[in-house]
Scaffold this motif. Structure first.
Motif, PDB file in Angstrom:
ATOM      1  N   TYR A 169      48.409  41.105  46.353  1.00 33.02           N
ATOM      2  CA  TYR A 169      47.160  41.807  46.684  1.00 33.02           C
ATOM      3  C   TYR A 169      46.356  42.058  45.410  1.00 33.02           C
ATOM      4  N   ARG A 170      47.021  42.571  44.377  1.00 32.87           N
ATOM      5  CA  ARG A 170      46.326  42.870  43.134  1.00 32.87           C
ATOM      6  C   ARG A 170      45.950  41.610  42.378  1.00 32.87           C
ATOM      7  N   LYS A 171      46.751  40.562  42.511  1.00 33.24           N
ATOM      8  CA  LYS A 171      46.386  39.293  41.879  1.00 33.24           C
ATOM      9  C   LYS A 171      45.096  38.751  42.475  1.00 33.24           C
ATOM     10  N   LEU A 172      44.983  38.780  43.796  1.00 31.09           N
ATOM     11  CA  LEU A 172      43.762  38.303  44.440  1.00 31.09           C
ATOM     12  C   LEU A 172      42.570  39.165  44.065  1.00 31.09           C
ATOM     13  N   PHE A 173      42.794  40.480  44.061  1.00 31.93           N
ATOM     14  CA  PHE A 173      41.727  41.392  43.655  1.00 31.93           C
ATOM     15  C   PHE A 173      41.273  41.083  42.233  1.00 31.93           C
ATOM     16  N   THR A 174      42.247  40.934  41.326  1.00 34.60           N
ATOM     17  CA  THR A 174      41.935  40.683  39.920  1.00 34.60           C
ATOM     18  C   THR A 174      41.231  39.351  39.737  1.00 34.60           C
ATOM     19  N   LEU A 175      41.661  38.331  40.470  1.00 36.04           N
ATOM     20  CA  LEU A 175      41.043  37.013  40.364  1.00 36.04           C
ATOM     21  C   LEU A 175      39.560  37.075  40.711  1.00 36.04           C
ATOM     22  N   VAL A 176      39.245  37.715  41.830  1.00 36.51           N
ATOM     23  CA  VAL A 176      37.847  37.838  42.253  1.00 36.51           C
ATOM     24  C   VAL A 176      37.064  38.712  41.282  1.00 36.51           C
ATOM     25  N   PHE A 177      37.673  39.819  40.869  1.00 36.18           N
ATOM     26  CA  PHE A 177      36.982  40.770  39.995  1.00 36.18           C
ATOM     27  C   PHE A 177      36.685  40.144  38.628  1.00 36.18           C
ATOM     28  N   ILE A 178      37.669  39.459  38.049  1.00 34.55           N
ATOM     29  CA  ILE A 178      37.464  38.859  36.717  1.00 34.55           C
ATOM     30  C   ILE A 178      36.419  37.750  36.787  1.00 34.55           C
ATOM     31  N   ALA A 179      36.442  36.950  37.848  1.00 36.28           N
ATOM     32  CA  ALA A 179      35.436  35.900  37.998  1.00 36.28           C
ATOM     33  C   ALA A 179      34.032  36.504  38.020  1.00 36.28           C
ATOM     34  N   ASN A 180      33.873  37.601  38.744  1.00 36.75           N
ATOM     35  CA  ASN A 180      32.571  38.267  38.784  1.00 36.75           C
ATOM     36  C   ASN A 180      32.238  38.929  37.456  1.00 36.75           C
ATOM     37  N   LEU A 181      33.269  39.470  36.784  1.00 34.60           N
ATOM     38  CA  LEU A 181      33.039  40.118  35.499  1.00 34.60           C
ATOM     39  C   LEU A 181      32.552  39.112  34.464  1.00 34.60           C
ATOM     40  N   ILE A 182      33.170  37.933  34.442  1.00 38.43           N
ATOM     41  CA  ILE A 182      32.718  36.885  33.516  1.00 38.43           C
ATOM     42  C   ILE A 182      31.282  36.482  33.836  1.00 38.43           C
ATOM     43  N   HIS A 201      54.903  31.587  48.474  1.00 34.78           N
ATOM     44  CA  HIS A 201      53.519  31.935  48.121  1.00 34.78           C
ATOM     45  C   HIS A 201      52.607  31.919  49.343  1.00 34.78           C
ATOM     46  N   LEU A 202      52.763  30.911  50.188  1.00 27.47           N
ATOM     47  CA  LEU A 202      51.922  30.836  51.380  1.00 27.47           C
ATOM     48  C   LEU A 202      52.224  31.968  52.350  1.00 27.47           C
ATOM     49  N   ALA A 203      53.472  32.411  52.391  1.00 26.94           N
ATOM     50  CA  ALA A 203      53.863  33.474  53.318  1.00 26.94           C
ATOM     51  C   ALA A 203      53.186  34.798  52.993  1.00 26.94           C
ATOM     52  N   ARG A 204      52.669  34.935  51.780  1.00 28.77           N
ATOM     53  CA  ARG A 204      52.003  36.176  51.407  1.00 28.77           C
ATOM     54  C   ARG A 204      50.500  36.132  51.679  1.00 28.77           C
ATOM     55  N   VAL A 205      50.126  35.325  52.653  1.00 32.14           N
ATOM     56  CA  VAL A 205      48.728  35.225  53.051  1.00 32.14           C
ATOM     57  C   VAL A 205      48.202  36.562  53.568  1.00 32.14           C
ATOM     58  N   PHE A 206      49.096  37.422  54.060  1.00 34.22           N
ATOM     59  CA  PHE A 206      48.651  38.714  54.598  1.00 34.22           C
ATOM     60  C   PHE A 206      48.112  39.647  53.515  1.00 34.22           C
ATOM     61  N   HIS A 207      48.177  39.241  52.258  1.00 32.40           N
ATOM     62  CA  HIS A 207      47.567  40.014  51.177  1.00 32.40           C
ATOM     63  C   HIS A 207      46.082  39.701  51.029  1.00 32.40           C
ATOM     64  N   TYR A 208      45.493  39.053  52.031  1.00 35.32           N
ATOM     65  CA  TYR A 208      44.085  38.662  51.957  1.00 35.32           C
ATOM     66  C   TYR A 208      43.157  39.861  51.729  1.00 35.32           C
ATOM     67  N   GLY A 209      43.658  41.056  51.969  1.00 34.91           N
ATOM     68  CA  GLY A 209      42.849  42.245  51.711  1.00 34.91           C
ATOM     69  C   GLY A 209      42.415  42.354  50.263  1.00 34.91           C
ATOM     70  N   GLY A 210      43.167  41.720  49.347  1.00 31.99           N
ATOM     71  CA  GLY A 210      42.767  41.720  47.954  1.00 31.99           C
ATOM     72  C   GLY A 210      41.437  41.017  47.751  1.00 31.99           C
ATOM     73  N   PRO A 217      54.140  44.605  55.981  1.00 29.89           N
ATOM     74  CA  PRO A 217      52.750  45.072  55.914  1.00 29.89           C
ATOM     75  C   PRO A 217      52.519  45.898  54.657  1.00 29.89           C
ATOM     76  N   ILE A 218      51.296  45.803  54.096  1.00 30.87           N
ATOM     77  CA  ILE A 218      51.003  46.516  52.851  1.00 30.87           C
ATOM     78  C   ILE A 218      49.986  47.639  53.039  1.00 30.87           C
ATOM     79  N   TRP A 219      49.429  47.795  54.257  1.00 29.94           N
ATOM     80  CA  TRP A 219      48.481  48.880  54.545  1.00 29.94           C
ATOM     81  C   TRP A 219      47.375  48.925  53.499  1.00 29.94           C
ATOM     82  N   ASP A 220      46.761  47.744  53.245  1.00 28.16           N
ATOM     83  CA  ASP A 220      45.705  47.696  52.249  1.00 28.16           C
ATOM     84  C   ASP A 220      44.398  48.222  52.837  1.00 28.16           C
ATOM     85  N   SER A 221      43.361  48.180  52.012  1.00 33.16           N
ATOM     86  CA  SER A 221      42.062  48.688  52.437  1.00 33.16           C
ATOM     87  C   SER A 221      41.266  47.630  53.175  1.00 33.16           C
TER      88      SER A 221
END
Length: 489
Positions: free
Chosen positions: A69-82, A144-153, A485-489
């Motif tokens: 979840y945090r990896k996906l969040f960080t990936l999107v955030f850093i891309a926008n930050l750059i 790795h594919l099984a963690r698709v439910f972290h899409y909330g990141g 489940p990770i109960w993300d936002s």
């Protein structure tokens, strides 16, 4: 179902051999000494957990700080930050009008991405694509594919990035309008006021989604997220119309042409459609309640078919709160399914007491974490309480080698003989632990035993947040794939 979970629980908390309750007892004296030695060796390795991998800091970094979840969040955030850094560096070298419009467009693009990844059809597509991988694929790839439910990141990363880009847009508006002495026309003043209000609203939305606040004040969070989100989109529309009018006048072009050529306009159209679409599918459906006990109720629906491991959202107050539940397909009907509601708060307690005959349902059924279990050859499914519902959704219609570990208070008294029978139909050797005495088993140890017994490739946990995190961490820190489940936002 011969294996009993005794150890530290006492005789009242042993596995419920409900289907063999009248079976003849086994004469232990008739066993051979060799069999006894084998059983002793089995008990020895079954009763001990191996050590966790790496140091505590390593495990915290790998399984907590750098979750998917945090990896996906960080990936999107850093891309926008750059992108934001490049944007600001080049700001002084480009035309003001084009630059400020670009900031507005990128903000709208991020908000669109945040809304898109929450759409039920997009989520279902992500799960279906990841579930297409064959079971013969390398385990690391399936993991790795099984963690698709972290899409909330992706949702959170895009949402926060959208707020940052809007802040940049607002700062440019303030700088160019106030500091550079541009005319204080009604249009410019309106842009300043509207953008300031919209920025304040956008900042409140991610702040209210902070995990501790979201969990503690969930109903307030849900209302804030919904109504402030709608407010932000409406303000963005008004801001776009006013800013396009100002641009049209400055460039001497027709208003319609400027609006048509604005990327923000088309992103806002798509955002609005994504928000409105689920509400066009709002229906009040008939419910057939089946009281299981004073602590649980089974609600049956017959209006539509559901796919493997899908859930629906139901409500009694559509504008205020929604509650997600996994569905259990009804083998007797193509369009029938049910869900189990156990007492876990004011809303669930009220449903058990009132036995509703009609409930609001919104949007399409959506896949959950268990949908991805089909890419593994052998699995262990761990559930507590009404978490057994999603597990039955997976195991009833789909044949997959598995073992079930279900820990709950008084299974028959709480959920009824029919539910217990369904559990044993799904897994004749299921381990059902009665925790009615308040003594909880070591779920990590019991899960590990089952993993070793069937040499499972993965563990799926459907339980309360604390139990889910404990078992998932306990397995992953010992090199076993585990998901919950990770109960993300």
């Amino acid at each position: 179902m011969d294996n009993l979970v005794r150890s530290e629980f006492g005789t009242d908390d042993v596995e419920l051999n409900l289907r063999q309750i009248n079976a003849d007892s086994v004469d232990d004296s008739s066993k051979s000494s060799a069999d006894g030695q084998d059983a002793l060796e089995q008990q020895t390795w079954d009763s001990t957990l191996p050590g966790k991998q790496g140091s505590r800091i390593y495990r915290w970094l790998r399984f907590t700080a750098f979750s998917h979840y945090r990896k996906l969040f960080t990936l999107v955030f850093i891309a926008n930050l750059i992108g934001a850094v490049i944007f600001l560096v080049r700001y002084s070298r480009t035309d003001f009008g084009a630059h400020i419009a670009l900031a507005q467009n990128i903000c709208a693009a991020n908000i669109f991405a945040a809304a898109l990844v929450r759409n039920e059809h997009v989520v279902n597509l992500l799960f279906l694509l990841c579930a297409c991988v064959p079971r013969s694929a390398p385990l690391w790839l399936r993991d790795h594919l099984a963690r698709v439910f972290h899409y909330g990141g992706l949702h959170s990363g895009s949402g926060v990035s959208g707020v940052i880009w809007f802040a940049i847009y607002w700062a440019l508006v303030v700088k160019e309008t106030v500091r550079h002495g541009r005319p204080n026309t009604p249009g410019n003043i309106a842009i300043l006021v509207i953008s300031s209000i919209c920025l304040a609203v956008l900042i409140i939305i991610p702040l209210s989604a902070y995990p501790k606040l979201r969990i503690r004040y969930h109903n307030y969070f849900e209302c804030l997220h919904r109504f402030l989100g709608w407010t932000a989109v409406i303000l963005f529309w008004v801001l776009l119309f006013v800013s396009i009018a100002s641009t049209s006048k400055a460039l001497g072009r027709p208003y319609g042409v400027c609006l048509y050529k604005s990327a923000a306009f088309w992103f806002l159209v798509l955002i609005t459609l994504l928000i409105v679409y689920p509400w066009t599918r709002l229906r009040k459906r008939q419910v057939f309640p089946e009281v299981l006990s004073s602590h649980a109720i089974r609600l049956r629906f017959d209006y539509a078919p559901v796919a493997l491991c899908q859930g629906i959202r139901v409500s009694t107050s559509p504008l205020l709160e929604w509650h997600s539940f996994a569905t259990i397909p009804d083998p007797r009907s193509d369009k029938g399914f049910s869900l189990i509601v156990s007492k876990a708060g004011d809303w669930t307690s009220l449903q058990i007491k009132q036995q509703p005959v009609r409930l609001w349902v919104r949007g399409a059924p959506i896949h959950g974490v268990l949908r991805i279990a089909t890419i593994f050859n052998r699995i262990v499914v761990v559930a507590t309480g009404s978490g057994i519902g999603p597990c039955l959704s997976l195991l009833s219609p789909y044949e997959i080698p598995c073992r079930i570990l279900w820990c709950t208070r008084d299974p028959i008294l709480t959920y009824g003989q029919a539910i217990v029978d369904e559990v044993y139909r799904a897994d004749p050797d299921a381990v059902v632990i009665n925790a009615s005495k308040g003594r909880r088993p070591d779920m990590v140890l019991e899960t590990y035993k089952l993993v070793r017994q069937i040499r499972a490739e993965a563990v799926f946990v459907i339980a309360n947040p604390s139990a889910t995190r404990k078992v998932v961490y306990g397995m992953r820190s010992r090199g076993i794939c585990a998901y919950g489940p990770i109960w993300d936002s």
